[in-house]
Design an enzyme around this catalytic site. Sequence first.
Site, mmCIF file in Angstrom:
data_model
loop_
_atom_site.group_PDB
_atom_site.id
_atom_site.type_symbol
_atom_site.label_atom_id
_atom_site.label_comp_id
_atom_site.label_asym_id
_atom_site.label_seq_id
_atom_site.Cartn_x
_atom_site.Cartn_y
_atom_site.Cartn_z
ATOM 1 C CG ASP A 153 68.696 47.170 117.771
ATOM 2 O OD1 ASP A 153 69.194 47.357 116.756
ATOM 3 O OD2 ASP A 153 68.000 48.456 117.412
ATOM 4 C CG ASP B 92 72.994 48.464 121.281
ATOM 5 O OD1 ASP B 92 73.575 49.996 121.523
ATOM 6 O OD2 ASP B 92 71.654 48.695 121.314
#
Length: 656
Positions: free
Chosen positions: A550, A358
């Site tokens: 995350d 990400d």
Amino acid sequence: MKHTHTYAAEESACCCSESTTSPSTTEHNHTNASKVLPKWKLFFRPILAFVILCSALATEHLFKANWFEGRIALLWYGLAYLIVGFPVMKDAWKSIKKGDFFSEFLLMSIATLGAFAIGEYPEGVAVMLFYSVGEVLQSLAVSRAKLNIKTLLDQRPETVTRIENNVQTSINAAEACIDDILLLKPGEKVALDGELMDEKASFNTAALTGESKPSTKRKGDSVLAGMINLETASTMRVTTAYKDSKLSKILDLIQHASAQKAPTELFIRKFAKIYTPIVVGLAVLICLAPALFVSHYVFSEWLYRALIFLVISCPCALVISIPLGYFGGIGAASKNGILFKGSNYLDSLANIRHVVLDKTGTLTQGVFSIQDIQIKKELDKEYILHLVNMAESNSTHPIATAIREYVGQEAPSYSVTHIEEIAGHGLRALIDGRQLLVGNTKLLDKFGISYDTEIKDIVYTTMAIAVDNEYAGYITIADQIKPEAKEAIQALKSHHIDCTVLSGDKNAIVRHVAESLGITNYFGDLLPEDKVTKFKAIKQSTTSVAFVGDGFNDAPVLALSDVGIAMGGLGSDASIQTADVVIQDDNIAKIPMAIKIGRETKKIVWQNITLAFIVKGAVLLLGAGGIATMWEAVFADVGVSLLAILNAIRIQRKVF
């Protein structure tokens, strides 16, 4: 995750440490043995047996006492044997009652009692003595691996200083309640999670992140158990109960990490269950079968060979050293701020060939600041910004935080009657009777609102704004690439690992970040479901893929990955709960480090497997052929076990 009482209890299916030192124990527990008893007490039985054995050997061979024979010799050697052998025989009986007829305890008991039966008293005592010493050393090795980690992490003070009505009171840390105000003295370790009440304070976060450099916290920032207050006295408000603190969760994670077994570890455990009864059967054949083929068959000679075969065959080196190797890898990682949720993920990470990342918070710092604000001249800029601030008031997204910091925490009290988050697009709100849209250009497209198309080419993150279905302007926000990101990507490439960036941010920004880091594969403008589709396509073309995100917003992709790695930070509960591996301090350089630890652990484990099979195989053949004696058998069992254990704990001392 399956919870177990202790690491040692779980792993020692065929091996017991306390059994050789404390007959009264009812569970195999390496950790408690060394934690409760001083080392000299652990070695008391072996030392006493060794003294008696030496006195017997000296009487028989050095002084050549005529009276030392028959029952006297049997009783003398028998006393030495019982001191170290009785706990093992007791555990053999317990194993039989539980249905485990082919435990290591039974193998050692049969072999040594057989040696007594054919008059080889010294060798019977020696085998059990060395086995006893080996078990104690194994116990200490396992204990050290576990206690090193716990000592490193959990050194919280037992008491804390509570401030109530300007009065300081010392209380037990576990009795502190949420919202209590605690005094943190200089050099004192924080006992509970909370938030800083003072304007600024510096903390050493090494116990949680592996990084010793000071971390500056400001008023309202999270202060976590395990941190050390460095310079001045500070105050904090408790936000989490003692048992629910981040450090408690980390300790629990490490305590039970071995519940998730590596494939190699599971194979060895299954192998030992099949291998042991086969070995017993072969020992019986070695003893009896030659009577059918050998003209001068001597029962005691072939029984001796069978007993040697049994001693050599004990799978202790594999059953203990392999789990210890994996636990050592978990410990080495935790000391560097990397948490593995099981030894299976060490193996999986060692085999990774592609890492998908990400962008925000992984490759970039996730700390946004406003770069530019362009609002149509005919509109009230301050009014529009306050509307945006109101819409973002309940969001914890870094962009919302940047807007609040720019506009200010206290916005005018407009009437907010509706706020709706549109996944992958932005927010729609009804404020002061007016409809507000704040998000990316796809949000405006969704509602058919025309806008200046050149904003799509802006490199920074852009938030388009529309009021009452009319384009009002935009805000640009920038996020900085992490200083260590480029070096980390280069390290991954040096390990022959491909990298791909998947992000919901607009493609121009993703391209800028990826190209800056030397990553050629990148995809932007992705909704959560688009990320899943792209990840599935990558996984179909690669054998083993890890995803770094995350740990919460990217949960679907984390679930699909072979290893999910969360850039957990010090405040992300969701990361610890959902990911397979957690990088505590968000340092992307820890990803290649974690892979290196996984590969080093796997290498050590296979070194132990190879050592055990080669040595045991060679001595088994020599024993069956009548060449090896009990002394070679002792080396093949206890000696190889100790060498494997020493090799396994080596990883705990390595610097990565």
